[in-house]
Structures are given as C-alpha cells and as structure tokens.
Motif scaffolding. Structure first.
Motif, mmCIF file in Angstrom:
data_model
loop_
_atom_site.group_PDB
_atom_site.id
_atom_site.type_symbol
_atom_site.label_atom_id
_atom_site.label_comp_id
_atom_site.label_asym_id
_atom_site.label_seq_id
_atom_site.Cartn_x
_atom_site.Cartn_y
_atom_site.Cartn_z
ATOM 1 N N ASP A 7 -0.189 -4.253 -6.269
ATOM 2 C CA ASP A 7 0.896 -4.156 -5.281
ATOM 3 C C ASP A 7 2.235 -3.857 -5.952
ATOM 4 O O ASP A 7 3.074 -3.159 -5.382
ATOM 5 N N THR A 8 2.439 -4.383 -7.147
ATOM 6 C CA THR A 8 3.679 -4.105 -7.872
ATOM 7 C C THR A 8 3.730 -2.649 -8.321
ATOM 8 O O THR A 8 4.732 -1.960 -8.142
ATOM 9 N N LEU A 30 4.231 -0.316 -5.423
ATOM 10 C CA LEU A 30 5.358 -0.702 -4.570
ATOM 11 C C LEU A 30 4.882 -0.979 -3.139
ATOM 12 O O LEU A 30 5.536 -0.627 -2.163
ATOM 13 N N GLY A 31 3.700 -1.576 -3.036
ATOM 14 C CA GLY A 31 3.157 -1.927 -1.721
ATOM 15 C C GLY A 31 3.598 -3.313 -1.308
ATOM 16 O O GLY A 31 4.333 -3.991 -2.040
ATOM 17 N N THR A 32 3.155 -3.751 -0.121
ATOM 18 C CA THR A 32 3.530 -5.088 0.357
ATOM 19 C C THR A 32 2.920 -6.141 -0.562
ATOM 20 O O THR A 32 1.695 -6.247 -0.662
ATOM 21 N N LEU A 33 3.775 -6.917 -1.226
ATOM 22 C CA LEU A 33 3.300 -7.923 -2.191
ATOM 23 C C LEU A 33 2.434 -8.963 -1.483
ATOM 24 O O LEU A 33 2.821 -9.481 -0.440
ATOM 25 N N GLY A 34 1.283 -9.236 -2.050
ATOM 26 C CA GLY A 34 0.424 -10.279 -1.504
ATOM 27 C C GLY A 34 -0.788 -9.762 -0.770
ATOM 28 O O GLY A 34 -1.787 -10.472 -0.654
ATOM 29 N N VAL A 35 -0.730 -8.524 -0.275
ATOM 30 C CA VAL A 35 -1.850 -8.011 0.531
ATOM 31 C C VAL A 35 -3.108 -7.889 -0.327
ATOM 32 O O VAL A 35 -4.166 -8.451 0.000
ATOM 33 N N SER A 50 -3.535 -9.124 -3.281
ATOM 34 C CA SER A 50 -3.816 -10.436 -3.880
ATOM 35 C C SER A 50 -4.680 -11.281 -2.951
ATOM 36 O O SER A 50 -5.652 -11.909 -3.395
#
Lengths: 276, 176
Positions: free
Chosen positions: B66-67, B70-75, B77
């Motif tokens: 995600d980092t 640059l995607g939505t952090l946590g998805v 994960s």
C-alpha cells in the motif's frame, strides 16, 4: 496477535480514508514511498533487459503484418504533413493579424518531466501506476501525463520523490476530446471492454466515423482551463453508431497508448507558468 | 539469537517479494491476470512458521504494498493478515505435513483475497468491476499462482532454513 493486526488494519483504513490528502498518515506514506523508491527503481532496472527481450521477440512476430499497414499509413501521413505545414504557417500569420490569445499549447507551454513507471497495483483492481518523480521535480496533482503515443492520464497523488498516475482507463477519469477530422467534441473515458475507450456526449448532428483520430480538446474560460492541453492524441475511432433512441453517438475508441506492461516510462507535463 | 534471526529472515523475504511484486510481477499480464508472489511467499512463511508469523508477515507485506502503490493504507494489510493467519492455522492443523498443502492454500487464498479485495474496494467507493476482477483476472491469477507455487515455496523453505535446521509449524493438539 492476529486480531490486533486486523484491528490495526481497520484503524489504518479508517484514518487514511477520512483524513485529507495532506494528513499525517498520507505524509508517513509519502515518506515510506520515498524510502522504497530506490528499491523499486533497482528492481525495475534489473527486470528491464528481460522485459525488452520479451518485447523484441513479440515485436518480431507482429512486425511483418504491421509493416504493410504502416507503409500505407506513412504514405497517407506524408501527404497530410505537407498540407499541415502549409496550414500551420497560414494559421500563425492569421493569429498574428488577429492578436489571438490562445490557451496553453502542448508541448511548447510545458516542461516535460521524463520518468520511469516503477510500480503498479493489480490492474483488475486499480488503474493507477507509480512513477519515480514527484513534487521535487515540480510535479503537482492534476498534471497531465503522456508518452510518445499520446495521453496516458493525470497525476492524482504526489510524494516528494514519487507520484501516482491515474490512467485514462480509470472509470473516474474523463477528458474533453475532439475528432480531428470533423471537430466533433465529446468526453473520452473508460469503455466497456478492458483497455478500450469511448467518446461520449457527441451530438447526433456531428459527424464521426471509424478511423478518425481523437485528440484532447483543451479549453479555457476566464481563469479556468482544462487539465489536458489541446492536441494530445488519444486514440482512433474503431466504431461509431447511432440509433433513433440515443441522444448521442456511440463511439468506441482504440487508445493509442498501450496501458499494459509495455508502459514503462512517461512524460509528466509540468506547466511553465503555474497559476497560483 | 534465533528469536531475532527468524523474524529478520521473514522480514527480508516479505520485503523482497513486495518490491518484486509492485515493480515487476504486477506488470506481467498473462491471459488477463498477474501472478501474486507476495501471496505465494506468505503461503510459504505461514505453512513453515505458523499462524502468528503468517499474520505478521501478511500485515507487513500489505503495508509495504500500500505504501509503494500510494494506495489506501491498511486495505492490503487487512486482507493479507487474515490470509496469513488462516494459512498458518491450516498448516498447524489439517495441512500439517501434507504435500498438497501449499497448492490448496495458494488456490483458496488467491480466490478469497481476490473476493476480499473486490469487497473492500467496493466498500471504499473505488470504481471496480466484478466481471474484470472475478471472471477476467481470477482464473488466470489462480493458474499462474499455482504454477509458481512450487518454486516460490522451495525458495522460501530454503531461505528460512538458512543457518538453522528446518522446523515445521507448531503442532496443535486437538482436544475432545
């Protein structure tokens, strides 16, 4: 332990989703992306010779059939180029006589930033790619992105040494476009098939037919102007149909840009004078 | 010492897999799908080291992806934490010492992660097409992942075995 990590993931999603683009978590992510960038660039460079070799063999297979078609196109475009050169000269003379104030022109009003595509999420879930240049190169959100073939998309997120580009195949991205032959205008965006585009909102009174080249229209009104400057090639019309019940033409467009794995580098168009 | 070496080896494996995934393997669109080496590596780690390692590796891998994107952090994960934990539990119980365990885990995890990703992106309001995700991409992704299962699993096993004797997942005694 696992439950805590799941909970932490949900918390991260919630905060990231709710905070503004300049928020703390976005800043941490931007910093993280900058740290990861050298590794991504390194991996991409290691893979490039193999990718190029694959592209070379694939290209040889298609070269023969493509050769005949391209020869015909070259003949047609040679004649067109001669006519265009005369038209450009005439256009410049007429503009100087009229003291014509034009919108930002592509490419002369932009400083192109050439950069590698270094990351991409799964194509079936997202139509974005990561590039290796960011705000330190002058790139800002909404800067147009092109390559040698035409319009690629626009910048939607910026870190200091990286940025996210949303491709034209994303359902949320549309650009005003014009048929170069007839000047019929419409909105070009994601089509029904994978990697195809449509030209929507073309009035029935206009003329569109297969083979027409579609380019960005570009416009400006007082202080406002379109994100994409005029004249960037978008694609070629593959089919155009209309029926009694439709308000507009149904135009399918084949993009000039190959949005797949062959999209390895792009140009970000940074305006020479950016409005504040 | 082993307490530090094991997490370090898992961390390096996950880091390399995530970098290769975002910069190389995601671009390999074959028959509409791309292989997922992060998931394959996660399967190896979870089956060989258990559910806790699986969950932690999944969380770390998701954060990296995600980092980098640059995607939505946590998805990612969230998806990979659940996947890693489930595969680990499978390895500790019914899948223990079964030769087919990596293949079953990869096939099931690929399908469930893809469904989960579609659901999460839909819930977050992202424009996703179920037809593209499930019909166009999923069969090819499952096939490609299964093709790569053996080499990636063998590589993961080799890396985790470096410097220490290979150890299976912690056995769970079923009561009752």
């Amino acid at each position: 332990m696992a439950g805590s990590l799941v909970l932490l993931s949900v918390v991260l999603i919630t905060i990231y989703f709710r905070e503004p683009v300049g928020g703390g978590l976005h800043g941490v992510q931007s910093g993280g992306a900058t740290v990861l960038r050298p590794f991504e660039v390194g991996a991409e460079r290691v893979a490039r010779p193999f990718r190029d070799a694959y592209g070379w063999f694939a290209g040889v297979l298609h070269a023969k059939s493509e050769n005949g078609r391209l020869r015909k196109e070259v003949d047609a475009y040679s004649a067109l180029a001669t006519r265009n050169a005369n038209a450009v000269q005439q256009n410049a003379q007429l503009k100087s006589l009229l003291k014509y104030v034009s919108a930002p022109q592509f490419p002369k009003n932009f400083d192109p930033v050439a950069t590698d595509v270094i990351s991409r999420p799964p194509a079936e879930l997202a139509q974005q790619v990561g590039i290796a240049a960011g705000s330190s190169s002058g790139i800002r959100i909404n800067d147009p992105v092109v390559n040698a073939d035409g319009l690629v998309g626009k910048v939607t997120q910026v870190a200091s040494h990286g940025a996210e580009v949303t491709l034209l195949t994303d359902p949320d991205l549309m650009a005003t476009a014009v048929d170069l032959r007839t000047q019929a205008t419409g909105l070009v965006g994601n089509g029904q098939g994978r990697g195809t585009l449509i030209l929507d909102r073309v009035s029935k009174s206009d003329d569109v037919k297969a083979g027409d080249l579609i380019v960005t229209q570009g416009w400006h009104y007082k202080e406002l102007s379109s994100i994409f400057p005029a004249g960037i090639p978008v694609g070629v019309v593959t089919s155009a149909s209309v029926n009694d019940t439709d308000l507009y033409w149904q135009v399918q467009v084949s993009p000039r840009v190959h949005f797949g794995s062959s999209l390895q580098s792009v140009l970000v168009l940074v305006p020479k004078s950016r409005p504040h | 010492m082993r307490l530090l070496v094991e997490p370090a080896k898992v961390g390096v494996l996950v880091f390399v897999a995530a970098i290769l995934q975002v910069s190389i393997f995601s671009t390999l669109q074959i028959l509409g799908g791309a292989p997922d080496v992060v998931l394959l590596t996660l399967v190896g780690i979870a089956l060989l080291r258990g559910s806790i390692y699986g969950a932690c590796a999944g969380f770390f891998a998701g954060l990296l992806i995600d980092t980098a994107n640059l995607g939505t952090l946590g998805v990612t994960s969230l998806l990979l934490t659940i996947a890693g934990y489930w595969i680990g539990r499978y390895g500790e119980t019914t899948g223990r010492d079964r030769a087919h365990a990596p293949f079953v885990s990869v096939a099931v995890a690929t399908i469930l992660v893809q469904f989960g990703a579609l659901f999460l992106h839909y819930m977050l309001g992202d424009p996703v097409s179920a037809r593209v995700v499930l019909l166009d991409a999923l069969p090819a992704k499952v096939g490609l992942n299964l093709l790569l299962t053996l080499p990636v699993y063998a590589l993961t096993r080799w890396v985790l075995g470096l410097g220490t004797a290979p150890e299976g997942a912690t056995e769970v005694q079923l009561l009752g």
